[in-house]
Enzyme design. Structure first.
Site, short mmCIF file in Angstrom:
data_model
loop_
_atom_site.label_atom_id
_atom_site.label_comp_id
_atom_site.label_asym_id
_atom_site.label_seq_id
_atom_site.Cartn_x
_atom_site.Cartn_y
_atom_site.Cartn_z
N GLY A 193 -2.33 -20.92 18.49
CA GLY A 193 -3.53 -21.58 19.02
C GLY A 193 -3.69 -21.41 20.53
N ARG A 214 0.85 -1.19 0.00
CA ARG A 214 0.00 0.00 0.00
C ARG A 214 0.88 1.24 0.00
NH1 ARG A 214 -1.95 0.84 4.42
NH2 ARG A 214 -1.47 -1.03 5.60
N TYR A 272 -1.34 -2.99 -6.96
CA TYR A 272 -1.26 -3.73 -5.69
C TYR A 272 -2.62 -3.79 -4.98
CZ TYR A 272 -0.50 -5.02 -0.92
OH TYR A 272 -0.62 -5.67 0.27
N GLY A 273 -2.91 -4.92 -4.37
CA GLY A 273 -4.20 -5.18 -3.73
C GLY A 273 -4.80 -4.02 -2.97
N SER A 320 -0.95 -4.06 11.60
CA SER A 320 -0.43 -5.13 10.75
C SER A 320 0.72 -5.85 11.47
CB SER A 320 0.03 -4.56 9.42
OG SER A 320 1.07 -3.66 9.64
N LYS A 322 -9.72 -1.83 1.33
CA LYS A 322 -9.35 -0.73 2.24
C LYS A 322 -10.04 0.58 1.86
CE LYS A 322 -6.42 -3.34 4.45
NZ LYS A 322 -6.78 -3.86 5.78
N HIS A 332 -11.27 -2.02 11.27
CA HIS A 332 -10.20 -2.91 10.80
C HIS A 332 -10.09 -4.08 11.78
CE1 HIS A 332 -5.66 -3.15 9.55
NE2 HIS A 332 -6.39 -3.96 8.83
N ARG A 347 1.83 -4.91 19.43
CA ARG A 347 3.04 -5.67 19.69
C ARG A 347 3.87 -4.86 20.68
NH1 ARG A 347 6.47 -9.31 16.72
NH2 ARG A 347 4.86 -9.78 15.20
N CYS A 402 0.52 -8.39 13.47
CA CYS A 402 0.22 -8.86 14.83
C CYS A 402 -0.60 -10.16 14.80
CB CYS A 402 -0.54 -7.79 15.60
SG CYS A 402 0.47 -6.37 16.05
N GLY A 403 -0.79 -10.75 13.62
CA GLY A 403 -1.41 -12.07 13.55
C GLY A 403 -2.93 -12.08 13.53
N ASN A 423 5.93 -9.10 1.65
CA ASN A 423 4.49 -8.78 1.60
C ASN A 423 3.79 -9.56 0.49
OD1 ASN A 423 2.16 -7.42 2.48
ND2 ASN A 423 2.38 -5.85 0.90
N SER A 424 4.32 -10.75 0.17
CA SER A 424 3.62 -11.57 -0.82
C SER A 424 2.28 -12.02 -0.23
CB SER A 424 4.47 -12.76 -1.26
OG SER A 424 4.95 -13.47 -0.13
N ARG A 425 1.33 -12.28 -1.13
CA ARG A 425 -0.06 -12.45 -0.66
C ARG A 425 -0.74 -13.66 -1.28
NH1 ARG A 425 -2.35 -8.49 3.03
NH2 ARG A 425 -0.60 -7.08 3.40
N ASP A 449 -10.26 -9.34 8.48
CA ASP A 449 -9.68 -8.01 8.27
C ASP A 449 -10.64 -6.85 8.53
OD1 ASP A 449 -7.36 -6.52 7.51
OD2 ASP A 449 -8.26 -6.11 5.55
N THR A 489 -4.97 -12.57 10.91
CA THR A 489 -5.46 -13.71 10.12
C THR A 489 -5.29 -15.00 10.91
OG1 THR A 489 -4.95 -12.52 8.10
CG2 THR A 489 -5.23 -14.88 7.88
N ASN A 490 -4.16 -15.13 11.59
CA ASN A 490 -3.94 -16.35 12.39
C ASN A 490 -4.97 -16.49 13.51
OD1 ASN A 490 -1.73 -16.69 10.79
ND2 ASN A 490 -0.22 -16.13 12.34
C1 OXD Z 1 -3.35 -4.44 5.68
C2 OXD Z 1 -3.97 -5.54 4.93
O1 OXD Z 1 -2.41 -3.83 5.17
O2 OXD Z 1 -4.92 -6.14 5.44
O3 OXD Z 1 -3.83 -4.15 6.78
O4 OXD Z 1 -3.51 -5.84 3.81
MN MN Z 2 -5.71 -5.18 7.14
#
Ligand code: OXD
Ligand code: MN
Length: 593
Positions: free
Chosen positions: A503, A72, A200-201, A251, A209, A229, A409, A253-254, A376-378, A280, A256-257
């Protein structure tokens, strides 16, 4: 191509944009499988996509982006309101007329010889009164195919829009991908986004976003709801009841996990399960029960690939085995993909994210290791492929939220978990969220970047007004979710993480649910309620003695410095800054003595 709609304003806008960009043809996207196949073939023929090994990764593709276009572009992202103050100190601002003029010059003639695709899309289930419709115009097949995964697209959306429905105008063009001619412009007062010069995404998939956070946060303020967010997850308890939480983290900080967490063995025996609603973005509103309800407006994941493996995120690993677009990862000789932190062996050879030959141990001219995948590969993958997908994902009403989590963090200072005394204290906690720079990032180690509610790059208006909106929502809510702060990243004196994370974080979520149900007492400290160590179930976890106490400790001296820093941070905002938060800041000072 004849427009498959009778929406006069939409047709007029498409024609107006086409006149500026001068594409060779206009194609309206209908969302069919046949159309998808055709676009994939075309992208393969031009090299925009590489077809991966279809036996091992059916329906998967690799895209390599321009090396100057991999993240971004916050510096080139603007909020273009008539008054500068409406964008606030947290955003770049440009006067709308000037912004349109500058972007129009770049768009001008930029689609000669190209196709302009018209993508009608819905953020949120089609037809839900909480969803928003957008129409993205783009000259990028990659964008079309990603939007297809990330949102609900096609004829059904046009039908929903009818002849007169309102929609966000989302104009995107690659132009020549030159960073000097790149602008990501938001016009909240016109319900319009113009993005040019990037594929870029986060810059180009305008539903994400740009619409679902920046424009939506502005609409939410105006219409009385919230665009955040945040991930959303459901925790199914041993009783079978499911409770939902929303969580905001900056970003890295996990998020998605956490959204796809798999219960650790020690807790699984109790019968917990996690259901993923989103990783997200959360749109939240007050329902007729006066509680807070949330939907995930997206239909896919656009997740960071490096570090994704069967330990960090087993559900993500399963979700990206088919129908996934990989961007900027490494390509192995058998046409499968690889990245740093992937499961299995490191390949003996591969092509790196730029398509150059790569071998393990390679170093660049400065002696630093050459990475095979871009950091930052996606992956872009449908949420429906996630084994933990919630059955409520497509429900028009969304899910009721019991708790809101903020986190950052922090190597020191913030305990593993603590709870706000009440809503406004929680808003204060959110407004002071911070993350420390890690060794991998530029800047001084441990340097703190404040990222209120993890919305710093995504709030489409003045942050002071945004804080006020949070306070106002609390006043309107009868069943207020409880608010917590978590920190998975506390370290010991030697810099080793004290908490195993991943987990195991479910152990903390369990305590949070206990608090929501008023099942356990907590220690009242100056910063909020902190758990009694006995109330955190650590069955099956070999934590050294005293670690949990250390993780939950509150250092008054450090917190005094932190509070002073909050005071300084708040000074950048003008008189619109809510007095409720100043009051919270002063109360914290008093409690710290
Ligand atoms: C971000 C994303 O940058 O979700 O927060 O890609
Ligand atoms: Mn995000």
């Amino acid at each position: 191509m004849k427009a498959p709609t009778k929406h006069k304003k939409l047709i007029a806008w498409v024609n107006e944009m086409a006149k500026i960009c001068q594409p060779e043809k206009i194609v309206w996207i209908n969302g069919s499988e046949e159309e998808k196949k055709k676009l994939e073939e075309e992208a393969i023929s031009t090299g925009e996509l590489i077809r991966l090994n279809q036996k091992k990764l059916p329906g998967c593709f690799l895209h390599r982006s321009d090396p100057s276009d991999v993240a971004r572009s916050e510096k080139l992202t603007y909020i273009c309101t008539k008054r500068k103050n409406d964008a606030g100190p947290n955003n770049n601002w440009m006067e709308p007329k000037e912004a349109y003029k500058r972007a129009r010059e770049i768009f001008s003639g930029s689609m000669k010889g190209r196709t302009l695709y018209v993508i009608p899309f819905s953020m949120g289930p089609i037809g839900s009164e909480f969803s928003k419709i957008g129409v993205e115009l783009t000259d990028s097949i990659y964008v079309v195919l990603n939007m297809r995964i990330m949102s609900r697209i096609g004829q059904e959306v046009l039908d929903q829009l009818g002849t007169n429905g309102s929609f966000t105008k989302c104009m995107h063009g690659k132009a020549d991908l030159n960073p000097d001619k790149r602008l990501i412009l938001h016009f909240p007062e016109d319900n319009t986004i113009w993005s040019v010069g990037s594929g870029y995404g986060g810059n180009a998939l305008l539903g994400k976003k740009c619409l679902a956070l920046r424009i939506a946060s502005y609409l939410g303020k105006k219409e009385g709801w919230m665009a955040e967010h945040m991930l959303i997850l459901g925790i199914e308890k041993p009783s079978g009841q499911i409770q939902y939480i929303a969580a905001a983290f900056p970003s890295a900080c996990g998020k998605t996990n956490l959204a796809m967490l798999v219960p650790p063995e020690g807790l699984k025996r109790k019968g917990y399960r996690i259901w993923t609603v989103g990783d997200d973005i959360a749109w939240m509103r007050i329902d007729s029960d006066r509680g807070l309800w949330a939907v995930n407006p997206e239909a896919g994941f656009f997740g960071v690939v490096p570090g994704t493996n069967s330990k960090s995120n087993p559900n993500a690993v399963k979700a990206i085995q088919k129908n996934t677009i990989y961007t900027n990862v490494a390509l192995k000789p058998d046409m499968t993909v690889w990245w740093e932190g992937a499961d299995g062996e490191i390949p003996e050879e591969a092509l790196d994210w730029r398509g150059r030959p790569w071998k393990p141990g390679m170093v660049d001219e400065t002696g630093s290791p050459v990475r095979a995948a871009h950091p930052n590969s996606r992956f872009t993958a449908p949420i429906s492929q996630c084994p933990s997908i919630s059955f409520r994902l497509d429900q028009h009403h969304g899910v009721p939220i019991s708790a809101i989590l903020f986190g950052g963090r922090r190597a020191r200072l913030a305990p593993l978990v603590y709870e706000a005394f009440e809503w406004n204290h929680g808003v204060y906690m959110g407004s002071t969220v911070a993350s420390e720079k890690t060794a991998a990032a530029e800047g001084t180690l441990g340097e703190v970047r404040r990222d209120p509610m993890a919305m710093l790059p995504f709030c489409g208006y003045n942050m002071a007004d945004y804080f006020q909106h949070w306070v106002d929502m609390g006043n309107r809510l009868e069943k207020k979710p409880r608010i917590f702060h978590v920190n998975w990243f506390r370290t010991d004196k030697n810099g080793n993480f004290l908490w195993p994370g991943y987990g195991e974080n479910l152990r903390i979520l369990e305590w949070i649910l206990y608090r929501c149900e008023e099942k356990v007492e907590a220690v009242k400290t100056p910063i909020g309620y902190v758990p009694y160590p006995k109330d955190i179930d650590i069955t099956g976890l070999s934590l050294p003695k005293g670690t949990l106490q250390e993780l939950l400790s509150v250092n008054i001296h450090e917190w005094r410095q932190e509070q002073e820093d909050h005071e300084k941070y708040f000074k950048q905002f003008d008189s619109a800054f809510p007095h409720e938060l100043l009051k919270e800041c002063n109360s914290l000072k008093r409690r710290l003595g």
